[in-house]
Motif scaffolding. Structure first.
Motif, mmCIF file in Angstrom:
data_model
loop_
_atom_site.group_PDB
_atom_site.id
_atom_site.type_symbol
_atom_site.label_atom_id
_atom_site.label_comp_id
_atom_site.label_asym_id
_atom_site.label_seq_id
_atom_site.Cartn_x
_atom_site.Cartn_y
_atom_site.Cartn_z
ATOM 1 N N ASP A 181 0.844 -1.192 0.000
ATOM 2 C CA ASP A 181 0.000 0.000 0.000
ATOM 3 C C ASP A 181 0.879 1.242 0.000
ATOM 4 O O ASP A 181 1.999 1.226 0.529
ATOM 5 N N ARG A 183 0.059 5.285 0.900
ATOM 6 C CA ARG A 183 -0.988 6.182 1.386
ATOM 7 C C ARG A 183 -1.038 7.449 0.533
ATOM 8 O O ARG A 183 -0.018 8.094 0.288
ATOM 9 N N SER A 187 -6.007 11.946 0.170
ATOM 10 C CA SER A 187 -7.190 11.122 0.398
ATOM 11 C C SER A 187 -8.100 11.760 1.436
ATOM 12 O O SER A 187 -7.641 12.369 2.414
ATOM 13 N N ALA A 191 -7.978 8.848 8.452
ATOM 14 C CA ALA A 191 -6.599 8.388 8.618
ATOM 15 C C ALA A 191 -6.516 7.321 9.693
ATOM 16 O O ALA A 191 -7.277 7.318 10.665
ATOM 17 N N THR A 192 -5.579 6.387 9.521
ATOM 18 C CA THR A 192 -5.360 5.351 10.522
ATOM 19 C C THR A 192 -4.523 5.925 11.658
ATOM 20 O O THR A 192 -4.070 7.060 11.622
ATOM 21 N N GLU A 195 -1.150 7.995 11.209
ATOM 22 C CA GLU A 195 -0.741 7.851 9.806
ATOM 23 C C GLU A 195 0.099 9.027 9.317
ATOM 24 O O GLU A 195 1.073 8.841 8.580
ATOM 25 N N PRO A 200 4.683 6.910 4.221
ATOM 26 C CA PRO A 200 3.506 6.634 3.383
ATOM 27 C C PRO A 200 3.509 5.251 2.739
ATOM 28 O O PRO A 200 2.466 4.765 2.325
#
Length: 416
Positions: A181, A183, A187, A191-192, A195, A200
């Motif tokens: 992945d 990031r 986006s 967010a996690t 993050e 990223p």
């Protein structure tokens, strides 16, 4: 002071490979928000930075009364009034530091996203910089870092765990992993955990693609496309099964992957920290494919139910535990590899359930290895298979062939 700020911005843009004009535009928007708060401007502010001298001008947005929109309850047109403070540069330097750092971080993440978003599934080699209880930071190259998450699933069930059980990483250790992945900094999704402060790029050591990439690096036939990896089933850190197929009939795909004296597969196992890797032969015939997938156990026959997706496997009595594996691992991996639901029974239990198997109409795909040994297919009620050779054109010997005339063997002579 102003020219010094522009020189500093130019040096920063050259160092971080940023667009200077885009950075100044973003800085103007950020300073406008700061001055709106500092000067208490109800309708906002507009900041203009002279591209040549770096001088900062602050304008208050004054609404035009005739432009008031009653439906939207807002003004649509504004005039500008110069409210530039005397200490503009000092205020700008104070409030722009965090804004510039945020802009630089976002721009760097955007560049990384553009470069690596197309490389998801590729293998990378990096150096461990830091390891925490929740994730490990891996340096891919100067200025580019990746995160290998290994969160405790009991505490953080929504966070990923991409580290095989039992693996631990040391500072400056070389590590291979696959990109799973990247990031997107733009986006709008939530967010996690942490993050924005984490790299990223997300990498994994548990993904099946890691095994595929390692074999591509070690086996030239796979890299060239002569040998295909059809399927991979993996329990990270413990055991994996890889099904391979050759496009060249003269080439043994299993032998190509194993290598001389096992050198190629041993290199893969070494990179996986001792994880056992079984390389099996893929087959278009589901019965033979299932039998191969249960290796190293030997299989007597496989009964396929295509409608329900079931594969009934009969193994010799002494092969039952080997076919199932420790804690069911061998059967579980074989089921994942083939996509069939596998039910394993030993010959004695199968004989009790099915009765005399020789009176059953045999399907074309339910016998594995029947043409290989040439033995009679008759199995007694005690689960013992006949040791005689089968008659030509038949699956049974002259004694047990139900279609043979009573009292004749394969030569037509009396046998009693």
């Amino acid at each position: 002071m102003a020219s010094e700020m522009m020189e500093a911005l130019m040096e920063l843009c050259q160092e971080k490979h940023l667009n200077q004009l885009a950075l100044i535009d973003e800085l103007e928007r950020s300073l406008a928000e700061s001055y709106r708060s500092i000067l208490h401007l109800p309708f906002g502010a507009e900041v203009i930075i002279d591209r040549a001298t770096g001088k900062i001008y602050v304008y208050e947005l004054v609404p035009v009364e005739e432009s008031y929109d009653e439906e939207k309850d807002e003004y649509t047109e504004f005039t500008k009034r110069d409210v530039t403070p005397k200490d503009t540069s000092r205020i700008a330097a104070k409030h722009a530091k965090d804004a510039i750092n945020a802009i630089v971080r976002k721009s760097a993440r955007e560049q990384i996203f553009e470069e690596f978003s197309e490389r998801i599934g590729d293998i990378i080699t990096g150096t461990v910089l830091q390891s925490t209880p929740d994730f490990t930071i891996v340096k891919i190259r100067e200025g580019v870092e990746a995160e290998l998450p290994h969160f405790d699933q009991r505490r953080y069930p929504d966070e990923p765990n991409e580290r095989p059980a039992g693996e631990r990483y040391l500072h400056n250790q070389r590590l291979k992993a696959v990109i799973v992945d990247v990031r997107d900094p733009n986006s709008t999704e939530p967010a996690t955990k942490g993050e924005h402060s984490r790299p990223p790029i997300v990498i994994s050591r548990t993904h099946p693609a890691l095994i595929k990439c390692l074999f591509e690096n070690e086996v030239p036939e796979i890299y060239e496309g002569t040998v295909e990896i059809k399927s991979i089933a993996r329990e990270p850190g413990r055991r994996s099964k890889v099904a391979v197929h050759s496009l060249d009939d003269r080439l043994d795909p299993v032998g190509a992957c194993v290598g001389p004296k096992g050198s190629r597969v041993r290199a893969v196992v070494s990179e996986l920290r001792g994880e056992r890797v079984d390389v099996i032969l893929w087959d278009a015939d589901p019965a033979r494919y299932v039998a191969n997938a249960l290796s190293p156990a030997k299989v007597s026959r496989v009964l396929i139910d295509s409608e329900k997706g079931y594969a009934g496997v009969i193994v010799p009595d002494d092969q039952l535990s080997l076919a199932i594996g420790k804690d069911g691992q061998n059967a579980r991996l074989a089921a994942r590899l083939t996509g069939w639901h596998i039910d394993i029974k030993n010959e004695k239990l199968a004989a009790e359930i099915l009765g005399n198997l020789h009176v059953r109409e045999e399907a074309d795909d339910d016998l594995v290895g029947e043409d290989e040994d040439g033995r009679c297919a008759f199995v007694s009620e005690d689960g013992v298979r006949c040791r005689n050779q089968a008659r030509p054109g038949s699956r049974f010997c002259g004694v047990h062939d139900p279609e043979a005339e009573d009292g004749e063997d394969a030569t037509g002579e009396d046998w009693f």
